[in-house]
Design a protein around this motif. Structure first.
Motif, mmCIF file in Angstrom:
data_model
loop_
_atom_site.group_PDB
_atom_site.id
_atom_site.type_symbol
_atom_site.label_atom_id
_atom_site.label_comp_id
_atom_site.label_asym_id
_atom_site.label_seq_id
_atom_site.Cartn_x
_atom_site.Cartn_y
_atom_site.Cartn_z
ATOM 1 N N THR A 1 -0.782 15.100 56.326
ATOM 2 C CA THR A 1 0.063 14.673 55.133
ATOM 3 C C THR A 1 0.169 15.708 54.069
ATOM 4 O O THR A 1 -0.970 15.777 53.244
ATOM 5 C CB THR A 1 0.391 13.465 54.721
ATOM 6 N N ARG A 2 1.285 16.766 53.714
ATOM 7 C CA ARG A 2 0.612 17.843 52.357
ATOM 8 C C ARG A 2 1.373 17.008 51.405
ATOM 9 O O ARG A 2 2.298 16.731 50.910
ATOM 10 C CB ARG A 2 2.380 18.760 53.272
ATOM 11 N N ILE A 3 0.117 17.222 50.195
ATOM 12 C CA ILE A 3 -0.208 15.794 48.923
ATOM 13 C C ILE A 3 -0.208 17.197 48.251
ATOM 14 O O ILE A 3 0.174 18.265 48.749
ATOM 15 C CB ILE A 3 -1.365 15.369 48.674
ATOM 16 N N VAL B 1 6.643 20.986 52.165
ATOM 17 C CA VAL B 1 7.002 20.474 51.422
ATOM 18 C C VAL B 1 6.153 19.189 51.171
ATOM 19 O O VAL B 1 5.597 18.797 52.170
ATOM 20 C CB VAL B 1 8.471 19.046 51.130
ATOM 21 N N VAL B 2 6.056 18.210 49.748
ATOM 22 C CA VAL B 2 5.085 17.763 49.661
ATOM 23 C C VAL B 2 5.624 16.244 49.928
ATOM 24 O O VAL B 2 6.878 15.741 50.348
ATOM 25 C CB VAL B 2 5.458 16.858 48.042
ATOM 26 N N GLY B 3 4.632 15.584 50.760
ATOM 27 C CA GLY B 3 5.631 14.568 51.469
ATOM 28 C C GLY B 3 5.285 14.934 53.107
ATOM 29 O O GLY B 3 5.490 14.572 53.947
ATOM 30 N N GLU C 1 -9.246 23.679 52.308
ATOM 31 C CA GLU C 1 -8.096 23.721 51.581
ATOM 32 C C GLU C 1 -7.507 22.860 50.618
ATOM 33 O O GLU C 1 -6.797 23.259 49.405
ATOM 34 C CB GLU C 1 -7.513 24.030 53.071
ATOM 35 N N GLY C 2 -7.184 21.483 50.301
ATOM 36 C CA GLY C 2 -7.181 20.698 49.994
ATOM 37 C C GLY C 2 -5.847 20.635 49.675
ATOM 38 O O GLY C 2 -6.062 19.531 48.360
ATOM 39 N N ARG C 3 -5.034 20.744 50.150
ATOM 40 C CA ARG C 3 -3.580 20.315 49.755
ATOM 41 C C ARG C 3 -3.251 19.580 51.300
ATOM 42 O O ARG C 3 -1.766 19.080 51.219
ATOM 43 C CB ARG C 3 -2.442 21.648 50.179
ATOM 44 N N PHE C 4 -4.289 18.644 51.846
ATOM 45 C CA PHE C 4 -3.563 17.656 53.030
ATOM 46 C C PHE C 4 -4.295 16.631 52.939
ATOM 47 O O PHE C 4 -5.792 17.067 52.946
ATOM 48 C CB PHE C 4 -3.959 18.725 53.929
ATOM 49 N N VAL C 5 -4.036 15.309 53.462
ATOM 50 C CA VAL C 5 -5.205 14.110 53.522
ATOM 51 C C VAL C 5 -4.471 14.220 54.906
ATOM 52 O O VAL C 5 -3.902 14.677 55.775
ATOM 53 C CB VAL C 5 -4.530 13.778 52.489
ATOM 54 N N ILE C 6 -6.667 14.113 55.904
ATOM 55 C CA ILE C 6 -6.361 13.314 57.493
ATOM 56 C C ILE C 6 -5.362 12.384 56.709
ATOM 57 O O ILE C 6 -6.524 11.236 56.765
ATOM 58 C CB ILE C 6 -7.540 13.863 57.291
#
Length: 365
Positions: free
Chosen positions: A362-364, A206-208, A275-280
């Motif tokens: 974290t999934r953004i 899920v997002v977040g 990939e672009g959909r995660f923040v480290i």
């Protein structure tokens, strides 16, 4: 393909369940990062249910140690924040189709009872356990169904031996005598596999949602630096000895390669950003001594022999299936006895560590 060669099942002398203290120590060392991730996840939305997946769970106790710590932390937060409604937990155990899930499932009643005893029989919400067989280099779950993903000491295993490495003769892994093309083939296979892993998890979280990944790594850009290759270099030496004595055919060894890659932090970060959909949230290096009883050289040859034997059993529990499939069962005992002797000799002269990375993501949107 690694798909058909999981860790040694059961509870015997060479099983993963009885030879995974090394991996358990890694989970302990990286727990502060996992604790921070689950704390931030819970406090961001105060969910009433959590879907948690452990990818590469194997059949030993380590996945249950991780889950117990995770659930106890969430319940501690719930009480501190005066949230009355118990959470529901959906827990997914993932590993290869041939993994010994039965041994893991047999441990669940006592695991669940211990949780109830610690948290409170009437305070712990329902826990639903599910086995999910399959490679984590594919989609495993429906879209946007997971809140927390954990994987410890599995991602350095590639989906397959890289193609085009026939010139890596005399080596079972990347070494200083491996042609540049072999080193590049391993890097490309890691890039492909880790990219696929991230894409799949981005769909499933899920997002977040949060993800904590721990795997073998290296601290330098040099792919053949010995600091990350000792385990396979020593196994390589044992096989070379057996080839020289005619116990193992040279052609057999020349055609065998371990599907493992230890990335640098820069390589891990590059794939996450691509990939672009995660923040480290964090990306850290840790080290663990092969001799789990000490962090210093103690000059004891007896201790080195014991530690060498124990570490050889650890590697046997994770790689025996792969080796048996290629060389047959008849060489296994001899190979790992020699392997233990080589390890003990080196451990008597120097401290040897495994280097690991732990990434909290974290999934953004």
């Amino acid at each position: 393909m690694v798909e058909m060669v999981p860790m040694n099942g059961g509870v015997g002398d060479t099983s993963y369940a009885n030879n995974s203290l090394f991996q358990q120590n890694i989970i302990s060392i990286t727990w502060p990062i996992t604790k921070e991730a689950i704390t931030q996840l819970y406090c961001a939305s105060y969910p009433t249910s959590l879907a948690i997946a452990d990818l590469g769970c194997s059949s030993g106790p380590n996945t249950l140690v991780f889950l117990s710590n995770l659930i106890r932390q969430v319940e501690k937060l719930r009480h501190q924040l005066h949230k009355r409604s118990p959470l529901e937990y959906q827990i997914f155990f993932n590993d290869l189709h041939t993994n010994d899930f039965n041994s893991l499932f047999k441990s669940l009643p006592s695991f669940h009872q211990n949780l109830k005893t610690h948290i409170g029989n009437h305070d712990l919400g329902p826990c639903f356990f599910t086995g999910v067989p399959g490679s984590f280099y594919n989609r495993l779950f429906p879209r946007a169904t997971l809140h927390f993903v954990h994987s410890s000491y599995s991602l350095h295993w590639l989906s397959q031996v890289p193609e085009g490495i026939e010139s890596n003769k005399g080596n079972i892994f990347i070494s200083d005598t491996s042609p540049n093309a072999v080193q590049e083939a391993y890097r490309c296979q890691f890039q492909k596999d880790f990219s696929t892993f991230l894409k799949c998890r981005a769909e499933e979280l899920v997002v977040g949602g949060r993800m904590v990944l721990t795997s073998s790594a290296r601290t330098c850009e040099d792919r053949v630096n010995k600091e990350c290759c000792y385990a396979w270099e020593f196994l390589n030496l044992a096989l070379i000895d057996m080839v020289s004595e005619g116990v193992v055919e040279k052609e057999k060894m020349d055609s065998f390669n371990i599907p493992v890659y230890m990335p640098s932090l820069a390589e891990v970060e590059a794939e996450v950003l691509r990939e672009g959909r995660f923040v480290i949230e964090s990306l850290q290096i840790s080290r663990i001594n092969w001799n789990l009883s000490t962090n210093e050289l103690n000059g004891s040859s007896k201790e080195s022999v014991k530690s060498g034997y124990n570490f050889a059993k650890c590697i046997r529990s994770v790689a025996e299936g792969l080796i048996v499939r290629h060389f047959g069962e008849e060489i296994i005992d001899t190979l790992f006895n020699r392997y233990a002797e080589i390890i003990a000799d080196h451990m008597s002269k120097q401290n040897i560590h495994n280097i690991n990375f732990t990434a909290s993501l974290t999934r953004i949107k």
